[in-house]
Design an enzyme around this catalytic site. Structure first.
Site, short mmCIF file in Angstrom:
data_model
loop_
_atom_site.label_atom_id
_atom_site.label_comp_id
_atom_site.label_asym_id
_atom_site.label_seq_id
_atom_site.Cartn_x
_atom_site.Cartn_y
_atom_site.Cartn_z
CG ASP A 73 -0.26 8.13 8.66
OD1 ASP A 73 0.25 7.76 7.59
OD2 ASP A 73 0.40 8.27 9.71
CD GLU A 107 0.15 4.10 5.64
OE1 GLU A 107 1.20 3.47 5.41
OE2 GLU A 107 -0.06 4.65 6.73
#
Length: 648
Positions: free
Chosen positions: A315, A369
């Protein structure tokens, strides 16, 4: 009298690797472990707190007293405190009471605890992640499923809001209860993988799990570590891969967490320009500190080894790599080259990818990401890349949604938003996400991003999905989008499964299921999804009609599919250039009544031998409105005449 006995699990080599930032299995040493000393069973504790004046273990076994069980500091300047406490067993609640040089007493949960208490106290729990796995066959063969040459279609989900208890909607389902519902659903829908939003322990529900305090603890909202292992085991036994969201980018400032762990900036960077995140009000790991690097990479290894995860989706990589992320001028400090790249974070990510791929090979996937154009994210580290297996194709996502939001009458002015991705789609190994971030915070659900009345909204979304599933790259779809969830995602409640009683929602779900099967079982759609041999534009510039035509190609010369998108609400007779010696069969139509479409059947009504669109011959097709169709080529002899008479 101190009730702690001397004991250690650390060797000199462990300490050396820890200090060098190269110990990648610290979970075998730190935390609370069953042990035996002088014939007495108990628990060994160890914690890193180099600036502490005193560290003691407090818990329900000593009435949380700071003075009864004081750990011993190691003599090797590692900053590790450790010791053995007799007669403690699994289920014991505990924390570390850390006295700082200023005399401050901090009560901290164990960074390596396997379980946490689910309440305000949030104490650590002596636990185990022993489990008798039944997925040996999966582990031996998963390299085939996780290969870049395999179809990868991911169902992204938030476990706490996918499905709730019907009789008690406020109560979470246990991991085992979820398994009973989720496994058959994923199998029926044809997704190859499930991606769980963070399942590590976190205190604040509105963070969705991205503000982690217990990095080694399975989220206790849904059960024990063994319950989570059961869920993963069941998915594996049904040939479904498991990707976990992993958050090495930041952590919250909770009093019992990592922030100022021993009274100093231990895990986070001391300089707020590097150590504090202005958007999330959280703290950024100090990637330049070797012990922190060992902690984070050990955490990645832990979920891949102990929980048999098949991949980690990392993330907020953009925030990690850019020193100026979400900062104004003067609020960040350039690197030694005067640039905005966080060199320490980049080196950490390279070390992370190198370590996990060395340990697990092609059995696992790492996914970034990342929303900028940071170069070479999915290129090998030895070639100067960052080493990820894949990267989310955020540009494709934003351009696609921006295009489909437009009224079809205006789409000719935005035509190349859909073709632009072909300019860069082979720069990296891309996963195409329609993720949770796009259906929250006033952005509207996917179905309500679409323009027009109900028919047009669903027709547009069906066409978008055809485009997504036939475009090069792996796929990711957030839960609820597969059946047209109408409300924005709400982490506090279950998805609106009752919508499936309505034909338009059921039809959309059926379409996604059929697209998954088309993608998975036709090699042309995945064999070359990360190289230029797999895609060819036939028509990319027809602005006036908002029609797109492209080919998807497999490794075999004859394995070719044609995709045609008509993104206006008109039925169009359309002429397309094709190669000589081929016959085309329509195998998929998003406007079919099976998908609650209008039922206009595409048909090839003319085939001619003439140069057209840089090809040697042409076919003419009736295109359904706001639809995507897929044609398969079959090499066979045929006469130079019309295949079908066009019925008007």
């Amino acid at each position: 009298m101190n009730s702690v006995k001397t004991y250690t699990l650390f060797t000199e080599q462990d300490i050396y690797l820890f200090k060098e930032g190269k110990h990648y299995k610290l979970y075998e040493k730190f935390g609370a472990h069953s042990a035996e000393k002088d014939g007495v069973k108990g628990i060994y504790f160890s914690v890193w707190a180099p600036n502490a004046k005193k560290v003691s273990v407090i818990g329900n076994f000593n009435n949380w007293n700071h003075n009864d069980h004081i750990l011993f500091p190691r003599w090797d300047e590692s900053g590790i405190w450790e010791g053995f406490i007799a007669d403690l067993t699994w289920g014991t609640l505990y924390k570390y009471a850390i006295e700082t040089p200023r005399g401050e007493i901090l009560e901290k949960s164990d960074p390596y605890a396997l379980s946490w208490e689910q309440n305000i106290q949030a104490a650590s729990m002596v636990s185990t992640n022993w489990y008798e796995w039944n997925d040996k066959e999966w582990l031996e063969n998963r390299w085939k499923i996780n290969s870049l040459n395999a179809p990868i279609s991911v169902y992204e989900m938030h476990l706490g809001s996918w499905l709730r208890n019907e009789s008690e909607p406020e109560r979470f389902l246990n991991y085992r209860d979820v398994a009973k519902k989720l496994v058959p659903y994923i199998k029926e829908m044809g997704f190859t993988h499930v991606e769980f939003m963070p399942l590590m322990e976190y205190p604040y529900d509105p963070s969705w799990g991205y503000q982690i305090t217990g990095f080694f603890a399975a989220n206790s909202r849904f059960g024990s570590p063994q319950d989570l292992m059961f869920l993963i085991d069941e998915l594996h036994k049904n040939e479904i891969g498991v990707i976990l969201d992993w958050v090495p980018s930041h952590f919250p400032g909770d009093a019992n967490g990592l922030h100022r762990f021993d009274g100093s900036y231990l895990y986070e960077h001391e300089d707020p320009r590097k150590g504090f995140h202005p958007d999330w009000k959280s703290h950024i790991f100090n990637y330049g500190r070797n012990e922190v690097q060992s902690f984070l990479i050990s955490n990645a290894m832990f979920w891949l080894e102990r929980y048999h995860a098949d991949g980690l989706r990392v993330d907020a990589v953009t925030s990690m790599l850019h020193l100026d992320y979400s900062r104004n001028e003067g609020e960040w400090e350039p690197n030694i080259y005067g640039e905005n790249v966080n060199l320490e974070a980049k080196a950490f990510l390279q070390d992370f990818n190198t370590a996990v791929y060395k340990e697990f090979g092609d059995n696992i996937i790492t996914i970034a990401e990342e929303s900028s154009d940071f170069p070479m994210l999915t290129k090998p580290v030895h070639d100067g890349g960052v080493g990820f297996g894949m990267k989310w194709m955020m540009g494709w996502m934003h351009d696609t949604l921006d295009y489909f939001k437009e009224d079809p009458l205006n789409r000719k002015f935005f035509h190349h938003k859909l073709t632009f991705a072909s300019m860069y789609m082979y720069n990296e190994n891309y996963m195409m996400p329609l993720s949770h971030d796009e259906v929250v915070h006033g952005k509207a659900s996917l179905i309500y991003k679409m323009p027009g009345d109900e028919w047009q909204k669903f027709a547009n979304l069906r066409a978008l999905y055809v485009y997504m599933f036939t475009h090069p790259g792996a796929k990711l779809l957030f839960m609820g989008d597969e059946f047209g969830q109408t409300g924005e995602w709400n982490f506090k409640q279950s998805l609106d499964w009752h919508l499936l009683q309505y034909p338009v929602h059921k039809g959309l779900q059926t379409l996604v299921k059929d697209l998954n099967h088309l993608y998975r079982y036709e090699p042309a759609f995945y064999e070359n999804q990360f190289n230029k041999d797999g895609f060819e534009w036939v028509e990319a510039d027809d602005l006036e009609n908002s029609v797109y035509v492209y080919l998807r190609k497999g490794k075999k010369k004859e394995d070719v599919f044609m995709v045609v998108l008509n993104l206006t609400p008109r039925v169009i007779d359309y002429k397309i250039g094709v190669n000589a010696g081929s016959h085309w069969e329509i195998i998929f139509n998003s406007d079919d009544e099976r998908y609650a479409g209008s039922g206009v059947q595409p048909e090839i009504f003319s085939e001619q031998f003439e140069d057209y669109m840089r090809h040697q011959k042409s076919i003419s097709i009736q295109l359904p409105p706001l639809a995507g169709i897929v044609l398969k080529r079959k090499d066979k002899k045929y006469k130079q005449n019309r295949i079908k008479q066009h019925k008007r």
